[in-house]
Design an enzyme around this catalytic site. Structure first.
Site, PDB file in Angstrom:
ATOM      1  N   SER A 141     146.345  54.723 115.959  1.00 22.92           N
ATOM      2  CA  SER A 141     146.270  54.811 117.430  1.00 22.92           C
ATOM      3  C   SER A 141     147.562  55.441 117.948  1.00 22.92           C
ATOM      4  O   SER A 141     148.606  55.336 117.291  1.00 22.92           O
ATOM      5  CB  SER A 141     146.142  53.404 118.021  1.00 22.92           C
ATOM      6  OG  SER A 141     146.302  53.422 119.425  1.00 22.92           O
ATOM      7  N   TYR A 154     148.725  44.685 118.229  1.00 21.09           N
ATOM      8  CA  TYR A 154     147.880  45.866 118.006  1.00 21.09           C
ATOM      9  C   TYR A 154     148.781  47.069 117.699  1.00 21.09           C
ATOM     10  O   TYR A 154     148.545  47.815 116.744  1.00 21.09           O
ATOM     11  CB  TYR A 154     147.032  46.122 119.257  1.00 21.09           C
ATOM     12  CG  TYR A 154     146.059  47.276 119.132  1.00 21.09           C
ATOM     13  CD1 TYR A 154     144.763  47.060 118.674  1.00 21.09           C
ATOM     14  CD2 TYR A 154     146.423  48.570 119.489  1.00 21.09           C
ATOM     15  CE1 TYR A 154     143.859  48.108 118.565  1.00 21.09           C
ATOM     16  CE2 TYR A 154     145.529  49.621 119.384  1.00 21.09           C
ATOM     17  CZ  TYR A 154     144.252  49.390 118.924  1.00 21.09           C
ATOM     18  OH  TYR A 154     143.360  50.436 118.822  1.00 21.09           O
ATOM     19  N   LYS A 158     148.921  49.125 114.161  1.00 27.36           N
ATOM     20  CA  LYS A 158     148.592  50.554 114.053  1.00 27.36           C
ATOM     21  C   LYS A 158     149.771  51.351 113.485  1.00 27.36           C
ATOM     22  O   LYS A 158     149.572  52.322 112.746  1.00 27.36           O
ATOM     23  CB  LYS A 158     148.157  51.095 115.416  1.00 27.36           C
ATOM     24  CG  LYS A 158     146.838  50.491 115.917  1.00 27.36           C
ATOM     25  CD  LYS A 158     145.692  50.713 114.942  1.00 27.36           C
ATOM     26  CE  LYS A 158     144.337  50.306 115.513  1.00 27.36           C
ATOM     27  NZ  LYS A 158     143.241  50.566 114.581  1.00 27.36           N
TER      28      LYS A 158
HETATM   29  P1  NAI Z   1     134.225  49.771 119.192  1.00 23.64           P
HETATM   30  O1  NAI Z   1     134.428  48.378 119.693  1.00 23.64           O
HETATM   31  O2  NAI Z   1     133.242  50.652 119.877  1.00 23.64           O
HETATM   32  O3  NAI Z   1     133.869  49.746 117.632  1.00 23.64           O
HETATM   33  C1  NAI Z   1     134.572  48.931 116.727  1.00 23.64           C
HETATM   34  C2  NAI Z   1     133.597  48.485 115.643  1.00 23.64           C
HETATM   35  O4  NAI Z   1     134.349  47.734 114.662  1.00 23.64           O
HETATM   36  C3  NAI Z   1     132.493  47.558 116.176  1.00 23.64           C
HETATM   37  O5  NAI Z   1     131.230  47.993 115.725  1.00 23.64           O
HETATM   38  C4  NAI Z   1     132.859  46.204 115.594  1.00 23.64           C
HETATM   39  O6  NAI Z   1     131.718  45.389 115.337  1.00 23.64           O
HETATM   40  C5  NAI Z   1     133.571  46.603 114.311  1.00 23.64           C
HETATM   41  N1  NAI Z   1     134.461  45.570 113.799  1.00 23.64           N
HETATM   42  C6  NAI Z   1     135.430  44.893 114.463  1.00 23.64           C
HETATM   43  N2  NAI Z   1     136.013  44.008 113.641  1.00 23.64           N
HETATM   44  C7  NAI Z   1     135.390  44.117 112.436  1.00 23.64           C
HETATM   45  C8  NAI Z   1     135.538  43.463 111.199  1.00 23.64           C
HETATM   46  N3  NAI Z   1     136.434  42.479 111.022  1.00 23.64           N
HETATM   47  N4  NAI Z   1     134.752  43.848 110.166  1.00 23.64           N
HETATM   48  C9  NAI Z   1     133.820  44.814 110.345  1.00 23.64           C
HETATM   49  N5  NAI Z   1     133.617  45.451 111.498  1.00 23.64           N
HETATM   50  C10 NAI Z   1     134.401  45.111 112.544  1.00 23.64           C
HETATM   51  O7  NAI Z   1     135.681  50.421 119.210  1.00 23.64           O
HETATM   52  P2  NAI Z   1     136.234  51.888 118.899  1.00 23.64           P
HETATM   53  O8  NAI Z   1     137.017  52.275 120.074  1.00 23.64           O
HETATM   54  O9  NAI Z   1     135.201  52.787 118.377  1.00 23.64           O
HETATM   55  O10 NAI Z   1     137.286  51.511 117.755  1.00 23.64           O
HETATM   56  C11 NAI Z   1     137.319  52.121 116.480  1.00 23.64           C
HETATM   57  C12 NAI Z   1     138.765  52.163 116.003  1.00 23.64           C
HETATM   58  O11 NAI Z   1     139.528  52.976 116.888  1.00 23.64           O
HETATM   59  C13 NAI Z   1     139.478  50.823 115.973  1.00 23.64           C
HETATM   60  O12 NAI Z   1     140.266  50.738 114.810  1.00 23.64           O
HETATM   61  C14 NAI Z   1     140.371  50.860 117.190  1.00 23.64           C
HETATM   62  O13 NAI Z   1     141.500  50.043 117.058  1.00 23.64           O
HETATM   63  C15 NAI Z   1     140.741  52.331 117.228  1.00 23.64           C
HETATM   64  N6  NAI Z   1     141.216  52.861 118.494  1.00 23.64           N
HETATM   65  C16 NAI Z   1     140.437  52.821 119.642  1.00 23.64           C
HETATM   66  C17 NAI Z   1     140.897  53.414 120.806  1.00 23.64           C
HETATM   67  C18 NAI Z   1     140.089  53.455 122.056  1.00 23.64           C
HETATM   68  O14 NAI Z   1     140.632  53.820 123.124  1.00 23.64           O
HETATM   69  N7  NAI Z   1     138.811  53.124 122.040  1.00 23.64           N
HETATM   70  C19 NAI Z   1     142.228  54.045 120.864  1.00 23.64           C
HETATM   71  C20 NAI Z   1     142.937  54.049 119.625  1.00 23.64           C
HETATM   72  C21 NAI Z   1     142.434  53.476 118.487  1.00 23.64           C
END
Ligand code: NAI
Length: 278
Positions: A141, A154, A158
């Site tokens: 991130s 967080y 990251k």
């Molecule tokens: P999202 O909430 O849409 O998707 C995250 C997915 O990870 C969900 O399907 C959830 O069920 C799954 N998940 C969470 N914990 C889990 C676990 N312990 N085991 C298996 N699955 C698990 O979020 P998004 O935004 O698509 O996030 C994806 C990645 O991007 C994450 O690592 C997040 O930290 C990172 N990120 C997101 C940003 C944003 O602005 N949305 C910015 C920077 C990084």
């Protein structure tokens, strides 16, 4: 011809957001994709969209056996592993430092750092055994680059993912296994809204509220990250390893021009102070 024809990928956190967008994008480019997530309903729905190119497996990335099982199933089913996208994540513990318990700390780090470590650890022998190298992609991130973008733990997690990426890239390079991180900025997903299940209008509000703060004038969409992941997964990035691929509309570079300009012109018309004689 697809960019990922014949390749096999495991994507964690692929039931939602950028993981789901990447699963769709990878499958459209010819890959077979194992969707690893603990959200069974949403994960199975994404797999169903992909038809015979997708399969869902319930995985909690903070549990080593679950992650090992996902890699094992992909290899057993499709005979190889080319891409491991360690993407699952959540917001983790929030609030002032004195309010964070040890348990909050452990859960945050277990999902965000240990989950990535398990993914790298178990993908490595599968890729070595395949003898064709591979691509490991870790979602970090911009919060890992600069403080103040997200909660304390967080941001720390990251930053750890970014350093784990470069450190392991140096080890695995000679096996033809590339390891890169993607550092997204604000992306319109449930995580950015701050809730697990969100309505589309809440995501739309996020787009409106935060879009104007980004130098590029909009927030990111999950597909923006999927396209970066596609590049890192494909052979087009064959000479790219140990990098932190920032995909943030310019946010980590600094403040949008119209916002800098507003500040610098608040004091009146711009006046250039010239050295004597110039
Ligand atoms: P999202 O909430 O849409 O998707 C995250 C997915 O990870 C969900 O399907 C959830 O069920 C799954 N998940 C969470 N914990 C889990 C676990 N312990 N085991 C298996 N699955 C698990 O979020 P998004 O935004 O698509 O996030 C994806 C990645 O991007 C994450 O690592 C997040 O930290 C990172 N990120 C997101 C940003 C944003 O602005 N949305 C910015 C920077 C990084």
């Amino acid at each position: 011809m697809g960019e990922l024809d014949g390749k096999v990928a495991v994507i964690t956190g692929a039931a939602s957001g950028m993981g789901a967008a990447s699963a769709r994008c990878f499958a459209a480019e010819g890959a077979r994709v194992l969707i690893a997530d603990f959200n069974e309903e949403a994960g199975a729905a994404v797999a169903a969209e992909l038809g015979e190119r997708g399969v869902f497996r319930r995985v909690d990335v903070s549990r080593e056996d679950d992650v090992a099982g996902a890699v094992g199933e992909a290899v057993e089913r499709w005979g190889r592993l080319d891409v491991m996208f360690n993407n699952a994540g959540f917001g983790g513990a929030r609030g002032p430092i004195e309010s964070i318990s040890e348990d909050d700390y452990d859960i945050t780090m277990d999902v965000l750092v240990k989950g990535v470590f398990f993914g790298i650890k178990h993908a490595t022998p599968a890729m070595k055994a395949g003898g064709r190298g591979g691509s490991i992609i870790n979602t970090a991130s911009v919060a890992g680059i600069q403080a103040g973008e997200a909660p304390h733990l967080y941001s720390v997690a990251k930053a750890a993912v970014m350093h784990l990426t470069t450190s392991v890239a140096l080890e695995l390079g000679e096996h033809g296994i590339r390891v890169n991180a993607i550092c997204p900025g604000v992306i319109a997903t449930p995580l950015a809204v701050g809730r697990r299940s969100v309505r589309e209008e809440q995501v739309e509000r996020l787009r409106e509220k935060l879009g104007r703060y980004q130098p590029i004038g909009r927030v990111g969409e999950p597909e923006d990250i999927a396209h970066a992941a596609l590049y890192l997964a494909s052979d087009r990035s064959g000479f790219v390893t140990g990098t932190h691929h920032v995909v943030d509309g310019g946010a980590a570079a600094g403040r949008a021009w119209s916002r800098q300009h507003a500040i610098s012109t608040e004091a009146g018309p711009i006046k250039l102070y010239r050295p004597p004689g110039r």
